[in-house]
Design a protein around this motif. Structure first.
Motif, short mmCIF file in Angstrom:
data_model
loop_
_atom_site.label_atom_id
_atom_site.label_comp_id
_atom_site.label_asym_id
_atom_site.label_seq_id
_atom_site.Cartn_x
_atom_site.Cartn_y
_atom_site.Cartn_z
N VAL A 482 0.86 -1.18 0.00
CA VAL A 482 0.00 0.00 0.00
C VAL A 482 0.90 1.23 0.00
O VAL A 482 1.78 1.37 0.87
CB VAL A 482 -0.94 0.02 1.22
N VAL A 483 0.69 2.11 -0.97
CA VAL A 483 1.46 3.35 -1.08
C VAL A 483 0.45 4.50 -1.10
O VAL A 483 -0.30 4.65 -2.08
CB VAL A 483 2.34 3.37 -2.34
N ALA A 484 0.43 5.27 0.00
CA ALA A 484 -0.52 6.38 0.12
C ALA A 484 -1.94 5.84 -0.04
O ALA A 484 -2.37 4.98 0.71
CB ALA A 484 -0.19 7.48 -0.88
N HIS A 485 -2.67 6.34 -1.05
CA HIS A 485 -4.06 5.92 -1.26
C HIS A 485 -4.18 4.94 -2.41
O HIS A 485 -5.24 4.83 -3.04
CB HIS A 485 -4.94 7.14 -1.52
N GLU A 486 -3.10 4.21 -2.71
CA GLU A 486 -3.11 3.26 -3.81
C GLU A 486 -2.56 1.92 -3.34
O GLU A 486 -1.72 1.85 -2.43
CB GLU A 486 -2.27 3.76 -4.98
N VAL A 487 -3.04 0.86 -3.98
CA VAL A 487 -2.46 -0.45 -3.77
C VAL A 487 -1.55 -0.72 -4.96
O VAL A 487 -1.94 -0.53 -6.12
CB VAL A 487 -3.54 -1.55 -3.63
N CYS A 488 -0.33 -1.15 -4.66
CA CYS A 488 0.68 -1.36 -5.69
C CYS A 488 0.98 -2.85 -5.79
O CYS A 488 1.43 -3.47 -4.81
CB CYS A 488 1.94 -0.56 -5.35
N VAL A 489 0.73 -3.44 -6.96
CA VAL A 489 0.98 -4.86 -7.20
C VAL A 489 2.07 -4.97 -8.25
O VAL A 489 1.94 -4.42 -9.35
CB VAL A 489 -0.29 -5.58 -7.67
#
Length: 705
Positions: A482-489
């Motif tokens: 999770v980076v700030a308000h985003e999910v990073c895959v």
């Protein structure tokens, strides 16, 4: 002027005109009596009568002297000459009568030529010559008249002076008329010239506007001086030459701006046109002087006739066609990639079909008796048909994306569900190649508002791409953070990597192995393009990184997070066990498809028919709970069958109609829904999904008692 002169004439006749007045004798002669007593001594009046009586003879004599062609003609043969002679004689006679009345008026004789009294072709020299001959004829007649009578020398001299002054006035009037006519002609010519100049200026202005709008530069080169003339600013803009430095010569143009690889092309083309005199038309590249930007230009022009050796005059135009050339290059590249795609598609479709055909052949022979081999062949058929279905789904996705018809069925779910499902799909291929497929899951649920199937498809495509371009025994890592308000895959691999020149084209449509800098390893080259489009449709972003060839690659997908909810339902619920035995009617004109589907649903009471007419007859007595209906039936279509089943009074309340069709576009689904279908499954049918639907229907039927 005419009225004033005629008034003066009247005053002269009555003796009241002043000496200082200019007198026009026209008209007065007509009013005087020209026939006086013949016994009177020769006078000016008598001379006027004599000239009037001998006018025809005088005219013939004068015409003979004026032109050789008039020697044998009648007086009336040339009305213009006859009119001129009559006018001159009338003026002379009128002058004689006026001077007889008042000798002091001799010095004031004036003449006004009528509009067309002189032939138009007469020049000034002709005027003097012909008036002189007419005057000579009159003087001979005057000498003849005064030689027969006793006249005073004063009267004789006055007669000659009257003739002289009259003809002088005629000459002055003729010259003035000729000058006025020439002035009018010059004025007309000047007006025509001004109109022509105005039209030329307007044409030049329109040409400047047209060339400016079209981005065309106009120029001229001279062979001898080697100098150039640039007609508009566009030449400076195309070449990047500073305006204050003036235009480039032909030699400077070749040496300073032309791409070195195109110099010989332009020189040889130009030399050939110097010999053939055909129009110049050639495209080449140049480096713009201002910023050294590489541009593609097109030159048109014509060579003027050569004055001497090595001399020429070339007028041409230059147009920057870089955008058009780039578009043509992209079009050619797209056409090339289209051909590669079609060849790859044929290859990818034939491979699983060959495996399915071989498995079917073996099942019908000795291999069908061995349970282990039969199970293995069944798995082959399932894997290959699943692969075919995946290829078709990819093609349909591309079609929907390019036409803007793809729709997202959003719901709130945990992103881990999509990752788990994608890993399940990819795991068999990774195991087959002995690759380590490692998952680094999130520590807590992270919810997104998205289409679960499309997000799973995105992750599955990335995993499939990593497996294909990683050697056997390699490693693939799937990590979520999770980076700030985003999910990073991220999906990283230890595979072949991506070269720097291939990096910008990784997500292009129909790019396969070329995107990795090596030959294709299967697939249609559309998976990564679909990933990019689906990710962006969800408000996310996708990126790729690689340190170069054979150093692996990493794809990163970022999606916006929505606040998690405990009640958010899972997007991948498993099918429930069947709770009731259902009556199922399968309608399909493909006998193999109908019977194989009946075998899958053998836990229910199943009937199969192969036409719409049979379906309506069986349904009336069989009273099915579920109808699996092929839409593309011969005769009565599946849409019409669905409508008639819904209209049946006994069936319409609890009957479930499931459309089974090879048509899966949104408009096809909307049409089947309008016909009365409850669900729409696309061939080849997802068996797990079908069983889930059947389980739900069985539950509802069981709950209804």
């Amino acid at each position: 002027m005419t009225e004033r002169l005629r008034s003066s004439d009247r005053r002269a006749v009555s003796g009241t005109a002043g000496v200082g007045s200019r007198i026009s004798p026209r008209g007065v002669a007509r009013k005087r009596d020209c026939f006086l007593d013949p016994r009177v001594k020769p006078t000016l009046n008598g001379l006027a009568r004599r000239l009037a009586r001998t006018r025809d003879q005088l005219m013939k004599r004068w015409l003979a002297e004026t032109s050789e062609q008039c020697e044998k003609t009648d007086v009336g043969c040339d009305p213009q000459l006859a009119g001129y002679f009559a006018f001159a004689m009338e003026e002379v006679c009128a002058g004689l009568l006026i001077v007889e009345t008042d000798p002091s008026l001799l010095a004031h004789i004036s003449v006004k030529l009528p509009g067309k009294s002189l032939p138009a072709q007469w020049r000034v020299t002709d005027l003097f010559k012909n008036i002189e001959s007419l005057q000579r004829c009159l003087k001979e007649e005057i000498r003849s008249y005064f030689g027969t009578g006793a006249a005073t020398v004063e009267v004789h001299v006055r007669a000659h002076e009257t003739v002289e002054r009259t003809f002088r006035a005629i000459i002055e009037s003729a010259i003035e008329a000729r000058m006025q006519r020439q002035a009018a002609e010059v004025s007309v010519a000047q007006a025509g010239l001004q109109r022509a100049l105005t039209a030329l200026q307007a044409t030049e202005e329109r040409l400047r506007v047209a060339t400016s709008a079209a981005g065309i530069g106009i120029f001229e080169w001279c062979g001898v001086s080697r100098k150039g003339v640039w007609e508009n600013r566009r030449m400076y803009e195309i070449t990047g030459q500073p305006e204050e430095q003036g235009p480039l010569t032909g030699t400077e143009f070749m040496a300073q701006v032309i791409h070195p690889d195109d110099v010989e092309l332009l020189r040889s083309h130009f030399q050939s046109r110097l010999l053939s005199r055909e129009p110049v038309h050639v495209a080449f590249r140049l480096y713009r002087k201002a910023d050294r930007a590489l541009r593609t230009v097109e030159m048109f022009g014509h060579l003027g006739p050569a004055v001497g050796q090595d001399d020429f005059r070339f007028v041409g135009s230059l147009c920057d066609v870089t955008e058009r050339a780039d578009a043509e290059a992209k079009l050619k590249d797209a056409d090339r990639r289209k051909d590669i795609f079609l060849a790859t598609l044929a290859h990818e479709l034939r491979n699983p079909l060959a495996a399915v055909r071989n498995a079917g052949h073996l099942l019908g022979h000795s291999a069908g008796a061995d349970p282990l081999r039969r199970e293995w062949l069944r798995n082959v058929i399932e894997r290959q048909t699943a692969h075919l279905s995946h290829l078709i789904d990819d093609l349909l996705d591309v079609s929907r994306i390019t036409t803007g018809k793809i729709e997202l069925k959003r719901q709130t779910f945990d992103i881990a569900e999509a990752l788990e499902h994608a890993l399940e799909i990819a795991m068999p291929a990774a195991v087959q190649r002995h690759q380590d497929l490692i998952s680094l899951p999130l520590e807590r649920p992270v919810y997104v508002n998205a289409d679960p199937a499309r997000i799973t498809q995105t992750f599955s495509n990335l995993l499939d791409n990593a497996i294909k371009y990683t050697e056997d025994g390699g490693r693939i890592i799937v990590a979520a953070t999770v980076v700030a308000h985003e999910v990073c895959v991220t999906v990283s691999d230890s595979g072949v990597g991506i070269s720097d020149d291939a990096m910008p084209h990784v997500f292009d449509l129909f790019v396969q192995g070329s995107g990795h800098g090596e030959p294709s390893r299967g697939g249609l080259g559309i998976g990564l393009s679909v990933c990019k489009t689906l990710t962006e449709m969800h408000g996310g972003a996708i990126a790729v990184r690689s340190e170069g060839r054979n150093r692996g690659s990493e794809f990163e997908v970022r999606l916006p997070i929505c606040p998690g909810k405990e009640e958010a339902r899972r997007g991948f619920a498993a099918g429930q066990p069947h709770c009731a035995r259902l009556r199922v009617l399968i309608v399909d004109d493909n006998v193999d498809a109908a019977l194989s589907l009946a075998m899958i649903l053998n836990s229910h009471d199943v009937r199969t028919v192969h036409s719409g007419e049979e379906a309506l007859k069986i349904a009336a007595c069989f009273d099915p709970h579920v109808v699996l209906l092929d839409l593309g039936l011969p005769g009565i279509s599946g849409f019409e069958v669905a409508r008639r089943l819904r209209d049946h009074q006994l069936l319409r309340e609890r009957l479930k109609i499931i459309a089974v069709s090879g048509y899966g576009q949104p408009e096809d689904m909307a049409r089947s829904s309008a016909a009365g279908c409850d669900s729409h499954l696309i061939k080849p049918v997802d068996i797990e999904l079908l069983l889930t639907i059947m389980g739900r229907i069985a539950e509802e039927s069981n709950a209804a008692g």
